[in-house]
Design a protein around this motif. Structure first.
Motif, short mmCIF file in Angstrom:
data_model
loop_
_atom_site.label_atom_id
_atom_site.label_comp_id
_atom_site.label_asym_id
_atom_site.label_seq_id
_atom_site.Cartn_x
_atom_site.Cartn_y
_atom_site.Cartn_z
N MET A 65 -5.12 -2.32 3.03
CA MET A 65 -3.79 -2.10 1.57
C MET A 65 -2.69 -1.14 1.54
SD MET A 65 -5.20 -4.26 -0.02
CE MET A 65 -6.39 -4.81 1.20
N THR A 66 -3.69 0.30 2.48
CA THR A 66 -2.51 1.42 2.96
C THR A 66 -0.92 0.80 3.05
OG1 THR A 66 -4.12 2.60 3.66
CG2 THR A 66 -1.25 3.72 4.02
N PHE A 67 -0.75 -0.38 4.31
CA PHE A 67 0.48 -1.05 4.84
C PHE A 67 1.24 -1.70 3.16
CE2 PHE A 67 3.01 -4.53 6.24
CZ PHE A 67 4.04 -4.23 6.24
N VAL A 68 0.30 -2.60 2.73
CA VAL A 68 0.77 -2.69 1.60
C VAL A 68 1.30 -2.30 0.53
CG1 VAL A 68 0.27 -4.63 -0.56
CG2 VAL A 68 -0.31 -5.28 1.85
N LYS A 69 0.56 -1.78 0.39
CA LYS A 69 0.98 -0.29 -0.60
C LYS A 69 2.29 0.14 -0.44
CE LYS A 69 -3.38 1.39 -2.05
NZ LYS A 69 -4.50 2.57 -1.82
N ALA A 70 2.53 0.37 0.93
CA ALA A 70 3.73 1.26 1.29
C ALA A 70 4.51 0.21 0.65
CB ALA A 70 3.45 1.53 2.09
N ASN A 71 4.36 -0.61 1.56
CA ASN A 71 5.94 -1.29 2.00
C ASN A 71 5.72 -3.40 0.89
OD1 ASN A 71 7.01 -0.53 4.23
ND2 ASN A 71 4.31 -1.17 4.89
N GLU A 72 4.97 -3.10 -0.24
CA GLU A 72 5.72 -3.69 -0.89
C GLU A 72 6.82 -3.69 -2.01
OE1 GLU A 72 2.27 -3.01 -4.64
OE2 GLU A 72 3.56 -1.56 -5.19
N PRO A 73 7.10 -5.56 -2.24
CA PRO A 73 6.31 -6.37 -1.60
C PRO A 73 6.59 -6.68 -0.41
CG PRO A 73 8.31 -7.78 -2.43
CD PRO A 73 8.48 -6.03 -2.49
N ALA A 74 4.74 -6.84 0.23
CA ALA A 74 4.61 -7.35 1.76
C ALA A 74 4.23 -8.48 2.05
CB ALA A 74 4.03 -6.40 2.13
N THR A 75 5.29 -9.64 3.32
CA THR A 75 4.38 -11.20 3.38
C THR A 75 3.62 -10.96 4.20
OG1 THR A 75 6.19 -11.13 5.16
CG2 THR A 75 7.30 -11.76 2.67
N GLY A 76 3.16 -12.31 4.98
CA GLY A 76 2.12 -12.11 5.03
C GLY A 76 2.44 -11.99 6.75
N ASN A 77 3.35 -12.53 7.13
CA ASN A 77 3.33 -12.22 7.84
C ASN A 77 4.44 -10.89 8.38
OD1 ASN A 77 4.09 -15.63 9.00
ND2 ASN A 77 6.52 -15.07 8.30
N GLN A 78 4.98 -9.85 7.75
CA GLN A 78 5.05 -8.28 8.11
C GLN A 78 3.41 -7.87 8.12
OE1 GLN A 78 7.03 -7.92 3.95
NE2 GLN A 78 8.55 -7.08 5.38
N ILE A 79 2.28 -8.37 7.36
CA ILE A 79 0.83 -7.29 7.08
C ILE A 79 0.45 -8.31 8.83
CG2 ILE A 79 -0.92 -8.00 6.35
CD1 ILE A 79 0.26 -8.17 3.42
N ALA A 80 0.89 -9.08 9.26
CA ALA A 80 0.22 -9.87 10.28
C ALA A 80 0.70 -9.23 11.28
CB ALA A 80 0.30 -11.15 10.61
N ALA A 81 1.76 -8.99 11.57
CA ALA A 81 2.52 -8.41 12.42
C ALA A 81 2.03 -6.60 12.67
CB ALA A 81 4.06 -8.22 12.17
N PHE A 82 1.98 -6.52 11.68
CA PHE A 82 1.23 -4.59 11.37
C PHE A 82 -0.36 -5.06 11.75
CE2 PHE A 82 -1.18 -1.44 8.87
CZ PHE A 82 -0.49 -0.38 9.52
N LEU A 83 -0.94 -5.96 11.03
CA LEU A 83 -2.03 -5.73 12.54
C LEU A 83 -2.50 -6.32 13.75
CD1 LEU A 83 -4.10 -7.47 9.42
CD2 LEU A 83 -3.96 -4.86 9.83
#
Length: 193
Positions: free
Chosen positions: A1-19
């Motif tokens: 959630m922290t990544f999405v909060k800081a980078n919204e709107p966050a794409t699925g690809n961005q979230i996957a790359a972060f993880l």
């Protein structure tokens, strides 16, 4: 959630790359977070944090659950089973993996991907036994019946696999847990809260 909060709107690809995971691996997780209202998804835009509590009461129930509470019966085959018969079994049983057992003890695992690879290489699927393509023990991750469901979910996501066998200490296979079981449990738990 922290990544999405800081980078919204966050794409699925961005979230996957972060993880450090693939988009396909987190697809079900994003669907659950969206269904429960923790994330909001907008087509062609991305994911937003909805502001809902990240730890609703139902999570505590999930943390206390053991694998034996949601495991199902595994689909077992013998090592002599042909690749062709394994493919037929996979589709008839509507499962993603077959567990290879001798006297109810886990000796191997054959996934949908293993069977597909074997079929497209041009081998004679009716005569090739699955023993030649299976992943063998001890190279298979397993769970014990009292392991936590949260730990099982973590293993599924971390290792990018669809299911895990549940065994006793002597490798006797007693069940299985899949990503589908985890998602269903999560959704059912969240509907109660």
């Amino acid at each position: 959630m922290t990544f999405v909060k800081a980078n919204e709107p966050a794409t699925g690809n961005q979230i996957a790359a972060f993880l450090n995971l693939t988009r396909a691996t987190i697809r079900a997780d994003l669907a659950v977070l969206t269904m429960t209202g923790i994330l909001d998804a907008r087509p062609k835009v991305g994911y937003f944090y909805s502001g809902l509590e990240e730890n609703p009461g139902g999570y505590e129930e999930l943390r206390k659950m053991a694998v034996h509470m949601i495991m199902t019966k595994p689909t077992l085959v013998k090592k002599e089973t042909s690749v062709y018969d394994a493919i037929v079994t996979l589709f008839l049983e509507d499962v993603g993996s077959l567990y290879v057992a001798e006297e109810a003890r886990l000796i191997g695992l054959v996934s949908r991907k293993d069977l597909l690879k074997s079929a497209i290489t041009g081998s004679d699927t009716r005569s090739v036994p699955i023993a030649t393509i299976m992943t063998r023990m001890p190279n298979i991750l397993t769970l014990q019946k009292n392991d936590s469901v949260v730990d099982a979910a973590n293993m599924l996501v971390t290792h990018e696999i669809d299911s895990l066998p549940v065994t006793k200490s002597d490798n006797q296979i007693i069940g299985k847990i899949s990503k589908s079981h985890i998602v269903t449990l999560f959704v059912d738990t969240m509907k109660k809260t």
